[in-house]
Scaffold this motif. Sequence first.
Motif, mmCIF file in Angstrom:
data_model
loop_
_atom_site.group_PDB
_atom_site.id
_atom_site.type_symbol
_atom_site.label_atom_id
_atom_site.label_comp_id
_atom_site.label_asym_id
_atom_site.label_seq_id
_atom_site.Cartn_x
_atom_site.Cartn_y
_atom_site.Cartn_z
ATOM 1 N N PRO A 238 0.744 -1.577 0.031
ATOM 2 C CA PRO A 238 -0.050 -0.298 0.026
ATOM 3 C C PRO A 238 1.182 1.023 0.132
ATOM 4 C CG PRO A 238 0.466 -0.657 2.220
ATOM 5 C CD PRO A 238 0.857 -2.042 0.950
ATOM 6 N N PRO A 239 0.013 2.636 -0.005
ATOM 7 C CA PRO A 239 0.916 3.311 -0.348
ATOM 8 C C PRO A 239 1.023 3.907 1.014
ATOM 9 C CG PRO A 239 -1.112 3.550 -2.074
ATOM 10 C CD PRO A 239 -0.531 2.620 -1.012
ATOM 11 N N PRO A 240 1.759 4.787 1.304
ATOM 12 C CA PRO A 240 2.917 5.797 0.713
ATOM 13 C C PRO A 240 3.881 4.592 0.451
ATOM 14 C CG PRO A 240 3.258 6.092 2.894
ATOM 15 C CD PRO A 240 1.975 5.899 3.036
ATOM 16 N N LYS A 241 4.602 4.646 -1.000
ATOM 17 C CA LYS A 241 5.835 4.162 -0.906
ATOM 18 C C LYS A 241 6.250 4.377 -2.342
ATOM 19 C CE LYS A 241 2.706 0.678 -4.343
ATOM 20 N NZ LYS A 241 2.422 -0.511 -4.242
ATOM 21 N N SER A 242 7.729 4.030 -3.069
ATOM 22 C CA SER A 242 8.523 5.120 -3.208
ATOM 23 C C SER A 242 9.320 3.126 -3.699
ATOM 24 C CB SER A 242 9.238 5.971 -3.609
ATOM 25 O OG SER A 242 9.716 6.177 -2.028
ATOM 26 N N THR A 243 10.191 3.869 -5.013
ATOM 27 C CA THR A 243 11.099 2.680 -5.544
ATOM 28 C C THR A 243 12.329 3.422 -7.031
ATOM 29 O OG1 THR A 243 11.462 0.553 -6.239
ATOM 30 C CG2 THR A 243 10.012 1.735 -7.573
ATOM 31 N N GLY A 244 12.980 2.648 -7.334
ATOM 32 C CA GLY A 244 13.993 3.023 -8.330
ATOM 33 C C GLY A 244 14.855 1.687 -9.044
ATOM 34 N N THR A 245 14.872 2.350 -9.820
ATOM 35 C CA THR A 245 15.804 1.700 -11.874
ATOM 36 C C THR A 245 16.998 0.704 -10.399
ATOM 37 O OG1 THR A 245 17.225 3.320 -11.328
ATOM 38 C CG2 THR A 245 15.785 3.564 -12.776
ATOM 39 N N GLU A 246 17.071 0.330 -8.940
ATOM 40 C CA GLU A 246 17.827 0.298 -8.805
ATOM 41 C C GLU A 246 17.421 -0.761 -7.703
ATOM 42 O OE1 GLU A 246 17.257 2.705 -4.991
ATOM 43 O OE2 GLU A 246 17.258 2.958 -7.781
ATOM 44 N N TYR A 247 16.173 -1.369 -7.724
ATOM 45 C CA TYR A 247 14.701 -2.642 -7.403
ATOM 46 C C TYR A 247 14.793 -3.072 -9.139
ATOM 47 C CZ TYR A 247 11.661 -5.050 -5.819
ATOM 48 O OH TYR A 247 10.329 -5.890 -5.003
ATOM 49 N N PHE A 248 14.368 -2.276 -9.478
ATOM 50 C CA PHE A 248 13.323 -3.104 -11.014
ATOM 51 C C PHE A 248 14.782 -2.706 -11.488
ATOM 52 C CE2 PHE A 248 9.198 -2.043 -8.550
ATOM 53 C CZ PHE A 248 8.543 -3.088 -9.122
ATOM 54 N N SER A 249 16.356 -3.418 -12.082
ATOM 55 C CA SER A 249 17.366 -3.370 -12.965
ATOM 56 C C SER A 249 16.984 -4.240 -13.540
ATOM 57 C CB SER A 249 18.142 -3.213 -11.262
ATOM 58 O OG SER A 249 18.321 -4.774 -10.801
ATOM 59 N N PRO A 250 18.212 -4.067 -14.135
ATOM 60 C CA PRO A 250 18.176 -5.706 -15.477
ATOM 61 C C PRO A 250 18.889 -6.930 -14.978
ATOM 62 C CG PRO A 250 19.488 -3.413 -16.014
ATOM 63 C CD PRO A 250 19.037 -2.949 -14.892
ATOM 64 N N ALA A 251 18.997 -6.525 -13.030
ATOM 65 C CA ALA A 251 19.574 -7.446 -11.966
ATOM 66 C C ALA A 251 18.307 -8.526 -11.968
ATOM 67 C CB ALA A 251 19.979 -8.014 -11.353
ATOM 68 N N TRP A 252 16.951 -7.296 -11.919
ATOM 69 C CA TRP A 252 16.022 -8.251 -11.574
ATOM 70 C C TRP A 252 14.934 -8.977 -12.578
ATOM 71 C CZ3 TRP A 252 10.955 -6.923 -13.638
ATOM 72 C CH2 TRP A 252 9.650 -7.577 -12.770
ATOM 73 N N LEU A 253 15.236 -8.353 -13.601
ATOM 74 C CA LEU A 253 14.817 -8.766 -14.907
ATOM 75 C C LEU A 253 15.502 -10.227 -14.891
ATOM 76 C CD1 LEU A 253 13.190 -8.901 -17.688
ATOM 77 C CD2 LEU A 253 14.383 -6.733 -18.674
ATOM 78 N N GLN A 254 17.336 -10.173 -15.362
ATOM 79 C CA GLN A 254 17.071 -11.642 -15.238
ATOM 80 C C GLN A 254 16.508 -12.240 -14.880
ATOM 81 O OE1 GLN A 254 19.195 -11.148 -18.772
ATOM 82 N NE2 GLN A 254 19.142 -12.996 -17.908
ATOM 83 N N ALA A 255 16.404 -12.449 -13.419
ATOM 84 C CA ALA A 255 16.250 -13.108 -12.387
ATOM 85 C C ALA A 255 14.548 -13.758 -12.954
ATOM 86 C CB ALA A 255 16.260 -12.817 -10.654
ATOM 87 N N HIS A 256 13.725 -13.170 -13.485
ATOM 88 C CA HIS A 256 12.761 -13.933 -14.462
ATOM 89 C C HIS A 256 12.918 -14.398 -15.622
ATOM 90 C CE1 HIS A 256 10.695 -12.077 -10.924
ATOM 91 N NE2 HIS A 256 10.592 -10.754 -11.400
ATOM 92 N N LEU A 257 13.565 -13.692 -16.371
ATOM 93 C CA LEU A 257 13.971 -14.834 -17.263
ATOM 94 C C LEU A 257 14.421 -15.913 -17.319
ATOM 95 C CD1 LEU A 257 15.252 -11.245 -19.400
ATOM 96 C CD2 LEU A 257 13.381 -12.763 -19.255
ATOM 97 N N ALA A 258 15.388 -16.438 -16.333
ATOM 98 C CA ALA A 258 15.716 -17.488 -15.993
ATOM 99 C C ALA A 258 15.367 -18.296 -15.437
ATOM 100 C CB ALA A 258 17.389 -17.376 -14.919
ATOM 101 N N ALA A 259 13.861 -17.854 -15.114
ATOM 102 C CA ALA A 259 12.696 -18.938 -14.739
ATOM 103 C C ALA A 259 11.774 -18.677 -15.664
ATOM 104 C CB ALA A 259 12.090 -18.452 -13.853
#
Length: 370
Positions: A238-259
């Motif tokens: 729930p808000p309030p919340k904030s995020t950034g590219t250090e979370y939704f990062s290439p490593a984050w994507l690669q982990a999903h692609l590996a699966a």
Amino acid sequence: MPERYIGLISGTSMDAVDAVLVEFDANGLHCLTGIAHPFPESLRTDLKRLAAPDWRGDLDEFGRLDAMTGDLMAEAALTLLAQAQVPAATITAIGSHGQTVRHRPDANPPFTLQIGSPARIAQATGLTVVADFRTADMAVGGQGAPLVPAFHRAMLHHSGENRVVLNLGGIANITTLPAAAHSPVQGFDTGPANTLMDHWIRRHHPVHHDEDGRWAMEGEVMEALLARCLADPYLAMPPPKSTGTEYFSPAWLQAHLAACPDMSAVNVQRTLLEFTAVSIAQAMETHAPGIGRVIVCGGGAHNGALMSRLRALLEPCIVESSGHHGLNPDWVEAMAFAWLARERMQGRTGNLPAVTGASRNVMLGGIHAP
């Protein structure tokens, strides 16, 4: 007498410093002109490395990049003034957001880092600089983001219509603007907008972004990958919340692609576009029901494929560019930091505790005299 301010911001793509010249008069705020001042490729490469979650550099590198980014921002401001043929003496102040390299609102203690030495900007331009906008909000318990909703409210609130302002930068964020004046404004980051799509196309093609979403629309949505992305726990917070590219990062994507192996590159791009659109739509359905109009700004407003998916998912809500309301979608965030600089110079608070979760209103930014 009208007042003039400059707003400077560099987003997660780090391809340019957005610089705008705005004027405040009796009729409100007007954007006189704006430029996208490009990053030197070597500086962009070094900053990307610094902003990566696994960066293990030293303080000398951090200090060097802080100074170089400050010099680049000063150069952007001076180029803007030269192109507009406006004397620096007519400018009250510069509002410089800087370049975010870390945003850790959930750390203990929370912190955020935007580099681009304001002292160097002030000395190079001879102008007062307001900078470091986010830390004061964090110091009183806030997320330090998003800060632009206060500007959205000032510019785009309408008493006859419930609205959402959607910014499609590297990260997507929304501001709810209820028609009723007494209803609180809400704002938060919904998840990625362009950051993952930009990363993926740069990996496969010699371009910085997927123009109009054309490459994505050559592919098909991979439901398994989409489901994994949508299951990310941040989206359900729930808000309030904030995020950034250090979370939704290439490593984050690669982990999903590996699966989800053996997917074609174009199908991954199509799925990332769908992930952006669906995560935004779900956030609005949960936290902003009854919206009549979505006003879109940021680079993603030019992505016709993404805009089309948002219109389909949010129907019958009107989805349109902020350009329909006199705000160029490319300059809205830079204008916001010019506006926030003016609030600080006039001694007014700039954060919205209902948005950031701060315990109270505070003035944002430090003032750096030349």
